[in-house]
Design a protein around this motif. Sequence first.
Motif, PDB file in Angstrom:
ATOM      1  N   PRO A   2       4.330  12.702  22.058  1.00 58.57           N
ATOM      2  CA  PRO A   2       4.478  11.931  20.818  1.00 58.57           C
ATOM      3  C   PRO A   2       5.909  11.431  20.667  1.00 58.57           C
ATOM      4  O   PRO A   2       6.851  12.056  21.159  1.00 58.57           O
ATOM      5  CB  PRO A   2       4.137  12.927  19.720  1.00 58.57           C
ATOM      6  N   PHE A   3       6.073  10.314  19.970  1.00 52.71           N
ATOM      7  CA  PHE A   3       7.406   9.759  19.753  1.00 52.71           C
ATOM      8  C   PHE A   3       7.486   9.096  18.381  1.00 52.71           C
ATOM      9  O   PHE A   3       6.480   8.622  17.860  1.00 52.71           O
ATOM     10  CB  PHE A   3       7.781   8.762  20.859  1.00 52.71           C
ATOM     11  N   PRO A   4       8.689   9.077  17.792  1.00 52.00           N
ATOM     12  CA  PRO A   4       8.857   8.420  16.489  1.00 52.00           C
ATOM     13  C   PRO A   4       9.031   6.912  16.656  1.00 52.00           C
ATOM     14  O   PRO A   4       9.530   6.444  17.676  1.00 52.00           O
ATOM     15  CB  PRO A   4      10.134   9.053  15.950  1.00 52.00           C
ATOM     16  N   ALA A   5       8.605   6.175  15.650  1.00 51.67           N
ATOM     17  CA  ALA A   5       8.770   4.723  15.657  1.00 51.67           C
ATOM     18  C   ALA A   5       8.753   4.222  14.217  1.00 51.67           C
ATOM     19  O   ALA A   5       8.371   4.960  13.300  1.00 51.67           O
ATOM     20  CB  ALA A   5       7.660   4.058  16.464  1.00 51.67           C
ATOM     21  N   THR A   6       9.158   2.989  14.057  1.00 50.57           N
ATOM     22  CA  THR A   6       9.137   2.358  12.735  1.00 50.57           C
ATOM     23  C   THR A   6       8.430   1.017  12.846  1.00 50.57           C
ATOM     24  O   THR A   6       8.722   0.226  13.730  1.00 50.57           O
ATOM     25  CB  THR A   6      10.569   2.140  12.199  1.00 50.57           C
ATOM     26  N   ALA A   7       7.493   0.797  11.930  1.00 55.86           N
ATOM     27  CA  ALA A   7       6.754  -0.467  11.874  1.00 55.86           C
ATOM     28  C   ALA A   7       7.033  -1.132  10.539  1.00 55.86           C
ATOM     29  O   ALA A   7       7.491  -0.481   9.597  1.00 55.86           O
ATOM     30  CB  ALA A   7       5.262  -0.217  12.028  1.00 55.86           C
ATOM     31  N   ARG A   8       6.744  -2.407  10.445  1.00 56.57           N
ATOM     32  CA  ARG A   8       6.822  -3.123   9.175  1.00 56.57           C
ATOM     33  C   ARG A   8       5.429  -3.597   8.825  1.00 56.57           C
ATOM     34  O   ARG A   8       4.659  -3.979   9.697  1.00 56.57           O
ATOM     35  CB  ARG A   8       7.746  -4.335   9.280  1.00 56.57           C
ATOM     36  N   THR A   9       5.139  -3.560   7.545  1.00 62.33           N
ATOM     37  CA  THR A   9       3.852  -4.046   7.077  1.00 62.33           C
ATOM     38  C   THR A   9       4.038  -4.628   5.691  1.00 62.33           C
ATOM     39  O   THR A   9       5.036  -4.368   5.024  1.00 62.33           O
ATOM     40  CB  THR A   9       2.792  -2.931   7.098  1.00 62.33           C
ATOM     41  N   GLN A  10       3.070  -5.412   5.261  1.00 66.16           N
ATOM     42  CA  GLN A  10       3.162  -6.014   3.932  1.00 66.16           C
ATOM     43  C   GLN A  10       1.808  -6.015   3.264  1.00 66.16           C
ATOM     44  O   GLN A  10       0.773  -5.872   3.917  1.00 66.16           O
ATOM     45  CB  GLN A  10       3.708  -7.426   4.003  1.00 66.16           C
ATOM     46  N   GLY A  11       1.821  -6.178   1.972  1.00 65.20           N
ATOM     47  CA  GLY A  11       0.599  -6.274   1.198  1.00 65.20           C
ATOM     48  C   GLY A  11       0.337  -5.021   0.383  1.00 65.20           C
ATOM     49  O   GLY A  11       0.458  -3.912   0.885  1.00 65.20           O
ATOM     50  N   HIS A  12      -0.005  -5.217  -0.868  1.00 68.11           N
ATOM     51  CA  HIS A  12      -0.236  -4.094  -1.773  1.00 68.11           C
ATOM     52  C   HIS A  12      -1.367  -3.192  -1.288  1.00 68.11           C
ATOM     53  O   HIS A  12      -1.255  -1.973  -1.332  1.00 68.11           O
ATOM     54  CB  HIS A  12      -0.538  -4.605  -3.182  1.00 68.11           C
ATOM     55  N   ALA A  13      -2.453  -3.773  -0.815  1.00 68.25           N
ATOM     56  CA  ALA A  13      -3.609  -2.971  -0.397  1.00 68.25           C
ATOM     57  C   ALA A  13      -3.277  -2.119   0.822  1.00 68.25           C
ATOM     58  O   ALA A  13      -3.649  -0.945   0.891  1.00 68.25           O
ATOM     59  CB  ALA A  13      -4.797  -3.873  -0.102  1.00 68.25           C
ATOM     60  N   VAL A  14      -2.575  -2.691   1.790  1.00 69.31           N
ATOM     61  CA  VAL A  14      -2.213  -1.953   3.001  1.00 69.31           C
ATOM     62  C   VAL A  14      -1.251  -0.820   2.649  1.00 69.31           C
ATOM     63  O   VAL A  14      -1.423   0.321   3.081  1.00 69.31           O
ATOM     64  CB  VAL A  14      -1.573  -2.896   4.048  1.00 69.31           C
ATOM     65  N   ILE A  15      -0.251  -1.140   1.864  1.00 70.29           N
ATOM     66  CA  ILE A  15       0.770  -0.156   1.511  1.00 70.29           C
ATOM     67  C   ILE A  15       0.168   1.008   0.738  1.00 70.29           C
ATOM     68  O   ILE A  15       0.539   2.166   0.944  1.00 70.29           O
ATOM     69  CB  ILE A  15       1.911  -0.834   0.729  1.00 70.29           C
ATOM     70  N   ALA A  16      -0.790   0.716  -0.139  1.00 65.40           N
ATOM     71  CA  ALA A  16      -1.414   1.773  -0.936  1.00 65.40           C
ATOM     72  C   ALA A  16      -2.138   2.790  -0.063  1.00 65.40           C
ATOM     73  O   ALA A  16      -2.246   3.963  -0.427  1.00 65.40           O
ATOM     74  CB  ALA A  16      -2.385   1.161  -1.940  1.00 65.40           C
ATOM     75  N   SER A  17      -2.605   2.365   1.106  1.00 61.11           N
ATOM     76  CA  SER A  17      -3.342   3.281   1.982  1.00 61.11           C
ATOM     77  C   SER A  17      -2.428   4.063   2.923  1.00 61.11           C
ATOM     78  O   SER A  17      -2.888   4.918   3.663  1.00 61.11           O
ATOM     79  CB  SER A  17      -4.376   2.506   2.799  1.00 61.11           C
ATOM     80  N   LEU A  18      -1.123   3.783   2.906  1.00 64.55           N
ATOM     81  CA  LEU A  18      -0.190   4.407   3.849  1.00 64.55           C
ATOM     82  C   LEU A  18       0.624   5.520   3.185  1.00 64.55           C
ATOM     83  O   LEU A  18       1.832   5.428   3.057  1.00 64.55           O
ATOM     84  CB  LEU A  18       0.757   3.358   4.437  1.00 64.55           C
ATOM     85  N   THR A  19      -0.034   6.564   2.813  1.00 67.63           N
ATOM     86  CA  THR A  19       0.677   7.705   2.235  1.00 67.63           C
ATOM     87  C   THR A  19       1.097   8.651   3.358  1.00 67.63           C
ATOM     88  O   THR A  19       0.437   8.719   4.408  1.00 67.63           O
ATOM     89  CB  THR A  19      -0.206   8.449   1.227  1.00 67.63           C
ATOM     90  N   PRO A  20       2.193   9.388   3.177  1.00 69.89           N
ATOM     91  CA  PRO A  20       2.626  10.328   4.213  1.00 69.89           C
ATOM     92  C   PRO A  20       1.494  11.295   4.594  1.00 69.89           C
ATOM     93  O   PRO A  20       0.774  11.804   3.738  1.00 69.89           O
ATOM     94  CB  PRO A  20       3.792  11.061   3.558  1.00 69.89           C
ATOM     95  N   GLY A  21       1.326  11.471   5.905  1.00 69.66           N
ATOM     96  CA  GLY A  21       0.266  12.331   6.426  1.00 69.66           C
ATOM     97  C   GLY A  21      -0.980  11.577   6.851  1.00 69.66           C
ATOM     98  O   GLY A  21      -1.838  12.111   7.547  1.00 69.66           O
ATOM     99  N   THR A  22      -1.090  10.310   6.455  1.00 71.50           N
ATOM    100  CA  THR A  22      -2.246   9.494   6.811  1.00 71.50           C
ATOM    101  C   THR A  22      -2.222   9.145   8.295  1.00 71.50           C
ATOM    102  O   THR A  22      -1.185   8.838   8.854  1.00 71.50           O
ATOM    103  CB  THR A  22      -2.249   8.180   5.991  1.00 71.50           C
ATOM    104  N   GLN A  23      -3.387   9.196   8.930  1.00 74.44           N
ATOM    105  CA  GLN A  23      -3.534   8.772  10.328  1.00 74.44           C
ATOM    106  C   GLN A  23      -3.849   7.278  10.345  1.00 74.44           C
ATOM    107  O   GLN A  23      -4.694   6.810   9.581  1.00 74.44           O
ATOM    108  CB  GLN A  23      -4.681   9.537  10.999  1.00 74.44           C
ATOM    109  N   VAL A  24      -3.156   6.536  11.208  1.00 76.46           N
ATOM    110  CA  VAL A  24      -3.380   5.093  11.333  1.00 76.46           C
ATOM    111  C   VAL A  24      -3.476   4.707  12.803  1.00 76.46           C
ATOM    112  O   VAL A  24      -2.985   5.424  13.674  1.00 76.46           O
ATOM    113  CB  VAL A  24      -2.252   4.276  10.661  1.00 76.46           C
ATOM    114  N   ASN A  25      -4.117   3.596  13.056  1.00 70.93           N
ATOM    115  CA  ASN A  25      -4.149   3.032  14.400  1.00 70.93           C
ATOM    116  C   ASN A  25      -2.933   2.140  14.573  1.00 70.93           C
ATOM    117  O   ASN A  25      -2.562   1.386  13.664  1.00 70.93           O
ATOM    118  CB  ASN A  25      -5.426   2.222  14.619  1.00 70.93           C
ATOM    119  N   VAL A  26      -2.293   2.219  15.714  1.00 72.04           N
ATOM    120  CA  VAL A  26      -1.122   1.397  16.018  1.00 72.04           C
ATOM    121  C   VAL A  26      -1.243   0.830  17.416  1.00 72.04           C
ATOM    122  O   VAL A  26      -2.086   1.259  18.208  1.00 72.04           O
ATOM    123  CB  VAL A  26       0.200   2.213  15.905  1.00 72.04           C
ATOM    124  N   HIS A  27      -0.406  -0.142  17.703  1.00 69.52           N
ATOM    125  CA  HIS A  27      -0.222  -0.676  19.050  1.00 69.52           C
ATOM    126  C   HIS A  27       1.269  -0.633  19.317  1.00 69.52           C
ATOM    127  O   HIS A  27       2.065  -0.992  18.445  1.00 69.52           O
ATOM    128  CB  HIS A  27      -0.738  -2.110  19.155  1.00 69.52           C
TER     129      HIS A  27
END
Length: 120
Positions: free
Chosen positions: A83-108
């Motif tokens: 595993p490795f740390p990274a930083t992504a950028r995202t926008q939009g109220h709906a997307v941000i609301a679903s990104l609480t600490p501990g949430t699993q997300v799909n990334v590329h």
Amino acid sequence: MGFFKDVKKLQQQSKEISKGYDPVAQVKAASASMQQMTQQTNLLATGVPATATVNELRDTGMEVNLQPIMEVDVTVFPAAGAPFPATARTQGHAVIASLTPGTQVNVHYDPADPSVVAIG
């Protein structure tokens, strides 16, 4: 008389606003933001898929179409490797609301530069 007072007050407010406004800096910030969003879109199409855990969200202070742009710190868990740390950028109220600490997300991510990650 009240009308002329209001006009003078508006002129003073305009001067105050103009003092802190730097159009060149605004254009540079917008250009950098557009470049990052293009990079994120390309990464979603060509990057290596993985899962990640959201660690933290930070407001960048920027908006596009009245939608806030946030930085999201994640820990990426690739199919192969550590595993490795990274930083992504995202926008939009709906997307941000679903990104609480501990949430699993799909990334590329970009295997040539794993610090570059796109959520999606």
